[in-house]
Scaffold this motif. Structure first.
Motif, short mmCIF file in Angstrom:
data_model
loop_
_atom_site.label_atom_id
_atom_site.label_comp_id
_atom_site.label_asym_id
_atom_site.label_seq_id
_atom_site.Cartn_x
_atom_site.Cartn_y
_atom_site.Cartn_z
N LEU A 170 -9.28 -31.69 -3.52
CA LEU A 170 -10.01 -30.44 -3.32
C LEU A 170 -9.11 -29.24 -3.57
O LEU A 170 -7.96 -29.21 -3.10
N ALA A 171 -9.61 -28.26 -4.29
CA ALA A 171 -8.88 -27.00 -4.45
C ALA A 171 -8.98 -26.22 -3.16
O ALA A 171 -10.08 -25.97 -2.66
N LEU A 172 -7.83 -25.86 -2.60
CA LEU A 172 -7.78 -25.20 -1.30
C LEU A 172 -7.26 -23.78 -1.48
O LEU A 172 -6.16 -23.58 -1.99
N SER A 173 -8.02 -22.80 -1.05
CA SER A 173 -7.57 -21.42 -1.14
C SER A 173 -6.47 -21.19 -0.11
O SER A 173 -6.36 -21.90 0.89
N ARG A 174 -5.63 -20.18 -0.37
CA ARG A 174 -4.59 -19.83 0.60
C ARG A 174 -5.20 -19.46 1.94
O ARG A 174 -4.64 -19.77 3.00
N GLU A 175 -6.34 -18.78 1.90
CA GLU A 175 -7.00 -18.38 3.15
C GLU A 175 -7.44 -19.60 3.95
O GLU A 175 -7.31 -19.64 5.18
#
Length: 225
Positions: A170-175
């Motif tokens: 899964l692509a995980l945002s920094r937020e």
């Protein structure tokens, strides 16, 4: 073992069938709703739904309204599904109490993996040991070995690696990483993520390549076949 019910809410019949087929193979009982109003009717009738997969853009009542209504009465796990990948949608979802947020198009296998991971966490069945791609994480002992060799990680490096592994693919945002590992709200300084990722990659040696940079967004943990 009790069969868990999952409510899939999407106005596209083809999408509902795709998700239902993959979840049914895993032994889940899948209920379907084609719009927000139908979703609420089913949710309040059934009482024992274990999770909701909720589309955002729907007729009669959109996913945000459904989410807000359900959150007044229940903490049932909810995964939002949307074709809109804008950051503000994701942040709005977490503010309203979403457990996960997956943008379309998505891999059904990844979706099923997220469903299972969230249900394990909710039911207190998180595995103490995780092994993937030469990495072994012992959560009880808070120890990590890579290719059989122990590595020393700080508290946050350990939490960060565990979070990456549990969300592989899964692509995980920094937020999102800040919310889940540091427990900051999204106004936290996201640069601390980059610093910790750099240190973690160095300590992981060649396995550090599993942590991919998603430019303009964040990171993805992906074990190469």
């Amino acid at each position: 073992m009790e069969t868990l019910k999952i409510l899939v809410v999407d106005d596209e019949a083809r999408m509902r069938k795709l998700v239902k087929d993959f979840l049914s193979v895993k032994g889940f009982q899948v209920l379907e709703a084609a719009d927000g109003e139908e979703a609420l009717d089913i949710f309040f009738e059934q009482k024992d739904i274990a999770m909701i997969l909720l589309d955002v853009m729907m007729p009669k009542m959109d996913g945000w309204e459904v989410l807000k209504t359900i959150r007044r009465y229940s903490k049932v796990p909810i995964i939002m599904l949307t074709a809109r990948g804008e950051e503000r949608d994701e942040l709005q979802g977490f503010d309203l109490g979403v457990d996960e947020y997956i943008a379309k198009p998505f891999s059904p296998k990844i979706l099923v993996a997220r469903v299972e991971a969230i249900l394990r966490r909710v039911n207190g069945m998180v595995a103490d040991n995780v092994e993937v791609g030469g990495i072994c994480i012992d959560k009880a002992a808070r120890q990590v070995t890579i290719d059989g060799q122990p590595i020393e990680l700080s508290y946050k490096e350990f939490e960060l690696l565990s979070y990456f592994v549990e969300n592989q693919g899964l692509a995980l945002s920094r937020e999102k990483i800040l919310n889940n590992v540091w427990n900051y709200d999204y106004f936290g300084d996201a640069r601390t993520i980059d610093t910790h990722v750099k240190k973690l990659r160095n300590k992981m040696g060649r396995r550090g390549e599993y942590i991919k940079t998603v430019w303009g967004m964040g990171y993805k943990f992906e074990v190469e076949a």
